[in-house]
Design a protein around this motif. Structure first.
Motif, PDB file in Angstrom:
ATOM      1  N   LEU A   1      34.132  30.414  29.330  1.00 27.62           N
ATOM      2  CA  LEU A   1      33.633  30.071  30.662  1.00 27.62           C
ATOM      3  C   LEU A   1      34.747  30.215  31.696  1.00 27.62           C
ATOM      4  O   LEU A   1      34.522  30.753  32.797  1.00 27.62           O
ATOM      5  CB  LEU A   1      33.079  28.650  30.680  1.00 27.62           C
ATOM      6  N   GLU A   2      35.928  29.769  31.332  1.00 30.38           N
ATOM      7  CA  GLU A   2      37.082  29.922  32.232  1.00 30.38           C
ATOM      8  C   GLU A   2      37.340  31.399  32.511  1.00 30.38           C
ATOM      9  O   GLU A   2      37.621  31.797  33.650  1.00 30.38           O
ATOM     10  CB  GLU A   2      38.312  29.277  31.591  1.00 30.38           C
ATOM     11  N   TRP A   3      37.225  32.214  31.478  1.00 26.58           N
ATOM     12  CA  TRP A   3      37.412  33.659  31.624  1.00 26.58           C
ATOM     13  C   TRP A   3      36.338  34.267  32.529  1.00 26.58           C
ATOM     14  O   TRP A   3      36.642  35.061  33.433  1.00 26.58           O
ATOM     15  CB  TRP A   3      37.378  34.322  30.242  1.00 26.58           C
ATOM     16  N   LEU A   4      35.097  33.880  32.334  1.00 26.44           N
ATOM     17  CA  LEU A   4      34.007  34.389  33.159  1.00 26.44           C
ATOM     18  C   LEU A   4      34.221  34.036  34.629  1.00 26.44           C
ATOM     19  O   LEU A   4      34.001  34.871  35.516  1.00 26.44           O
ATOM     20  CB  LEU A   4      32.665  33.824  32.682  1.00 26.44           C
ATOM     21  N   ASN A   5      34.655  32.818  34.877  1.00 29.22           N
ATOM     22  CA  ASN A   5      34.924  32.408  36.258  1.00 29.22           C
ATOM     23  C   ASN A   5      36.053  33.250  36.866  1.00 29.22           C
ATOM     24  O   ASN A   5      36.005  33.623  38.041  1.00 29.22           O
ATOM     25  CB  ASN A   5      35.286  30.926  36.314  1.00 29.22           C
ATOM     26  N   GLY A   6      37.062  33.555  36.037  1.00 32.88           N
ATOM     27  CA  GLY A   6      38.178  34.367  36.505  1.00 32.88           C
ATOM     28  C   GLY A   6      37.761  35.791  36.815  1.00 32.88           C
ATOM     29  O   GLY A   6      38.171  36.376  37.833  1.00 32.88           O
ATOM     30  N   VAL A   7      36.936  36.380  35.943  1.00 36.67           N
ATOM     31  CA  VAL A   7      36.452  37.743  36.167  1.00 36.67           C
ATOM     32  C   VAL A   7      35.579  37.782  37.421  1.00 36.67           C
ATOM     33  O   VAL A   7      35.715  38.694  38.253  1.00 36.67           O
ATOM     34  CB  VAL A   7      35.661  38.265  34.958  1.00 36.67           C
ATOM     35  N   LYS A   8      34.695  36.793  37.574  1.00 34.30           N
ATOM     36  CA  LYS A   8      33.837  36.744  38.757  1.00 34.30           C
ATOM     37  C   LYS A   8      34.678  36.690  40.036  1.00 34.30           C
ATOM     38  O   LYS A   8      34.370  37.375  41.023  1.00 34.30           O
ATOM     39  CB  LYS A   8      32.910  35.534  38.690  1.00 34.30           C
TER      40      LYS A   8
END
Length: 336
Positions: A180-187
């Motif tokens: 989830l942290e990664w997804l937020n970063g990519v977004k």
């Protein structure tokens, strides 16, 4: 005269009956893949076996169609384009197990179901494309969340099956919280709202709208062979991610036997043909993918992209995180 007439009738029946039996030899395929991509394979199969192949192009709503048809469905063989669609068919109990040493020996364990309900046919990599002006780069999927790429990444919808499978592989590797942290970063690093297709992201790089994008490997080959799209492909490098650690995420095109297959024997014969050396070579070259069968060479074009290390985690294990992946993508409001 009666005997002669009876004899002629029997002779006529002896000629017609075998022909009717031959005509009855068929197999029905529901395919996510467009018919022209698989027709050359089926033509060879028919020539070798005498079994006619009927193809229904069912890119959208295959599961719904099979559920609607129920036990009266004519579908024998189901061809899909990724693990998410295979798992959907499996979870809705639309498949049946196949007992075949030919399939089990030809397809690596990583690319087949433990309950023998589906088998991989070809593999493709979820690559990271980069603007050619960046030169050769070494990159991981995890790097896409690095702040240095803010405003520089393009991608299609996070909820497209290809991206869902990638996110599921991230969960398998890192757990839900870190993913989830990664997804937020990519977004946070996106140059624009997720949209379009994998090819559309490469076009965006060509137009200098972004520097990096996610895309399946075979699209690179398709663009290189397209007069209009070649200029897009020429503007990027194709990168195999995570080569210094677990390896690049791979997905499959796959095959399964429909639950109520009316031509089961013919269906299994076709499935076994599709993993033969000849069919594997034809299928991979036509679609610019990688054969699942060991020892079958890739096309010259695909080989020109270089060798790579693939993630060895089974797709069945990755697929277990599919629902969690969709939940996290929604939680990150990735597509908004």
């Amino acid at each position: 005269m009666l005997k002669k007439a009876l004899g002629r009738c029997l002779l006529l029946v002896s000629v017609i009956l075998p022909n009717l039996m031959v005509q009855a030899e068929e197999v029905n395929v529901y395919s996510y893949r467009q018919p022209f991509l698989v027709k050359p394979l089926f033509d060879v199969f028919t020539k070798q076996s005498g079994i006619k192949v009927n193809v229904v192009f069912a890119k959208k709503g295959m599961a719904e169609r099979l559920m609607r048809e129920g036990e009266y469905s004519p579908a024998d063989v189901l061809l899909t384009t990724d693990i998410s669609r295979l798992v959907e068919l499996h979870d809705k109990k639309l498949l049946q197990a196949v007992s075949s040493q030919v399939l089990e020996q030809a397809v690596p364990q990583q690319f087949q179901a433990t309950d023998d309900t589906w088998f991989g046919l070809t593999t493709r990599v979820r690559n990271i494309y980069s603007a050619k002006r960046l030169g050769n780069i070494s990159i991981n999927y995890e790097d896409l969340a690095d702040a240095k790429y803010k405003g520089r990444i393009c991608t299609r919808s996070g909820k497209h099956p290809y991206n869902v499978a990638l996110v599921a592989s991230m969960i398998a590797e890192h757990g839900e919280a870190k993913t989830l942290e990664w997804l937020n970063g990519v977004k946070a690093n996106l140059a624009r709202k997720p949209q379009g297709s994998d090819r559309g992201q490469v076009q965006a790089i060509h137009q200098n709208l972004c520097d990096l994008s996610l895309g399946n490997s075979y699209y690179f080959g398709k663009m290189l062979k397209d007069d209009k799209q070649k200029v897009w492909a020429d503007a990027v490098n194709i990168n195999f991610p995570n080569q210094g650690n677990r390896g690049a995420h791979v997905n499959i095109s796959g095959v399964a036997l429909a639950k109520y297959a009316p031509n089961k024997a013919n269906a299994i014969a076709l499935m076994e043909f599709l993993v033969s050396e000849k069919a594997q070579k034809m299928y991979a070259e036509t679609n610019m993918e990688y054969p699942v069968r060991a020892g079958v060479a890739v096309s010259k074009l695909v080989a020109s992209w270089g060798k790579f290390k693939a993630d060895t985690l089974s797709l069945e294990q990755i697929a277990k995180h599919r629902k969690a992946a969709i939940k996290l993508i929604d939680q990150a409001k990735f597509d908004l």
